[in-house]
Design an enzyme around this catalytic site. Structure first.
Site, short mmCIF file in Angstrom:
data_model
loop_
_atom_site.label_atom_id
_atom_site.label_comp_id
_atom_site.label_asym_id
_atom_site.label_seq_id
_atom_site.Cartn_x
_atom_site.Cartn_y
_atom_site.Cartn_z
N ARG A 7 0.84 -1.21 0.00
CA ARG A 7 0.00 0.00 0.00
C ARG A 7 0.87 1.25 0.00
O ARG A 7 0.56 2.23 -0.70
CB ARG A 7 -0.93 0.00 1.23
N ILE A 103 -5.15 5.97 -0.23
CA ILE A 103 -3.75 5.82 0.19
C ILE A 103 -3.52 6.62 1.46
O ILE A 103 -4.31 7.48 1.82
CB ILE A 103 -2.77 6.31 -0.92
N LYS A 104 -2.41 6.29 2.13
CA LYS A 104 -2.12 6.92 3.42
C LYS A 104 -1.20 8.11 3.17
O LYS A 104 0.01 8.01 3.34
CB LYS A 104 -1.42 5.88 4.31
N ALA A 105 -1.78 9.22 2.73
CA ALA A 105 -0.98 10.42 2.45
C ALA A 105 -1.08 11.34 3.67
O ALA A 105 -2.16 11.53 4.24
CB ALA A 105 -1.52 11.13 1.22
#
Ligand code: PLP
Length: 259
Positions: A7, A103-105
Site C-alpha cells: 500500500r 492511500i495513506k498520504a
C-alpha cells in the site's frame, strides 16, 4: 507487513515518490530496525516516504527527489476505550479528485485531525466521517463495519476510505472462520443508527466496538457477538497464537541493546 508496504508503494506511485526500495527491501529494513531497537513492549512502526529536496515553493513532484525514513515507538491503547461513543463529524472525508483517501498520504490527516478534535472536544471518543455524497466513509484513523441481521457491511473503497489492512484481515476472518461474506457497499448514516453492531478497525485501533453513535445506542448498547468473536480471533492472531494465520505475522528477535 508486506501488505502495508504494498500500500505504501501504491501511495508512492500516486504521489510520484520514487524511492529505491521494493516491498521486500522495506520488510527487511523494518525487521532489522525493530531488532536493533530492542523493544520489549508493543510498538508502532511508522514508515514515511517523502520529498527530500531542500527547496521552497516547488510544487512539481517530478522535480523533487524522494527519500524514506522509518521510526519505531512504544505504543499503548490508541483509542483509550474498548467500547466507543462516536459522533458523525461535521467535516466531510476528502474526495478522490481532491486527495485520494485510499492511500495513506500525510495531508489527509489534516482532515482526520479536524474531525477527531471536534469529536473529542464534544465528549466523544471518535468521529465517523461522511463522504462528499453524505454516505458513511470511515473513522478519523479507522475503517468501519456494520452488522445487520447476521450480515457484515463495510463501505467500498470508492466511498473514499483507506484500503485498511485490518479491514482486509477482518473480511478474511469473517469469511473463513464465520462463513460471513462482507458486502462492500454504500452505507447511509441512518443505517448505522439501526445496525445491530458497529465496529472500527485499524492497526492502531485493532477491532474496537462502537456502542453509541450520535447519542443513540447501537443495538443494545453493548459490544455485539460478531464484533466480539472477530476481535477475539484478531487478538489471538496478531500475537502469533493461531498457527493457521501465523504467516500473517513477522518474527523479530530483538538484539541485546547496550546499557
Ligand atoms: C484514515 C484511516 N482509515 C483506516 C485506517 C486503518 O488502516 P489499517 O488497518 O491498514 O491500519 C487507518 C490507519 O491508520 C487510517 O488512518
Amino acid at each position: 507487513m508486506r501488505e502495508h508496504y504494498d500500500r505504501l508503494l501504491d501511495g508512492c506511485k500516486i504521489l510520484m515518490l520514487d524511492i529505491p526500495y521494493t516491498a521486500d527491501d522495506l520488510c527487511n529494513i523494518t525487521v532489522e530496525l525493530v531488532e536493533r531497537n530492542g523493544h520489549n513492549t508493543d510498538i508502532y512502526i511508522r514508515p514515511l516516504a517523502y520529498k527530500s529536496e531542500e527547496l521552497v515553493a516547488n510544487l512539481k513532484l517530478q522535480d523533487l527527489a524522494s527519500d524514506f525514513t522509518l521510526i519505531t515507538v512504544p505504543f499503548g491503547n490508541y483509542l483509550g476505550s474498548d467500547r466507543l461513543r462516536c459522533c458523525t463529524s461535521s467535516w466531510r472525508r476528502v474526495d478522490d479528485p481532491m486527495i485520494p483517501a485510499r492511500i495513506k498520504a500525510c495531508g489527509i490527516y489534516v482532515n482526520s485531525i479536524l474531525a477527531k478534535t471536534e469529536a473529542t472536544l464534544s465528549g466523544f471518543d471518535e468521529a465517523i466521517l461522511l463522504n462528499h455524497d453524505g454516505h458513511v466513509s470511515e473513522g478519523s484513523g479507522e475503517n468501519i463495519f456494520m452488522v445487520k441481521n447476521g450480515r457484515l457491511y463495510t463501505p467500498a473503497l470508492e466511498d473514499n476510505v483507506l484500503g485498511g489492512i485490518t479491514r482486509d484481515t477482518v473480511m478474511q476472518l469473517a469469511k473463513n472462520e464465520l462463513g460471513i461474506d462482507v458486502d462492500m457497499r454504500t452505507i447511509d448514516r441512518s443505517e448505522l443508527y439501526l445496525a445491530d453492531e458497529v465496529f472500527l478497525t485499524g492497526t492502531a485501533a485493532h477491532l474496537t466496538p462502537v456502542v453509541e453513535l450520535d447519542c443513540r445506542p447501537i443495538g443494545d448498547g453493548q459490544p455485539g457477538p460478531i464484533s466480539k468473536e472477530i476481535q477475539r480471533m484478531y487478538f489471538d492472531i496478531v500475537v502469533g497464537n493461531n498457527a493457521k494465520y501465523r504467516h500473517w505475522c513477522t518474527r523479530v528477535t530483538p538484539r541485546l541493546v547496550p546499557a
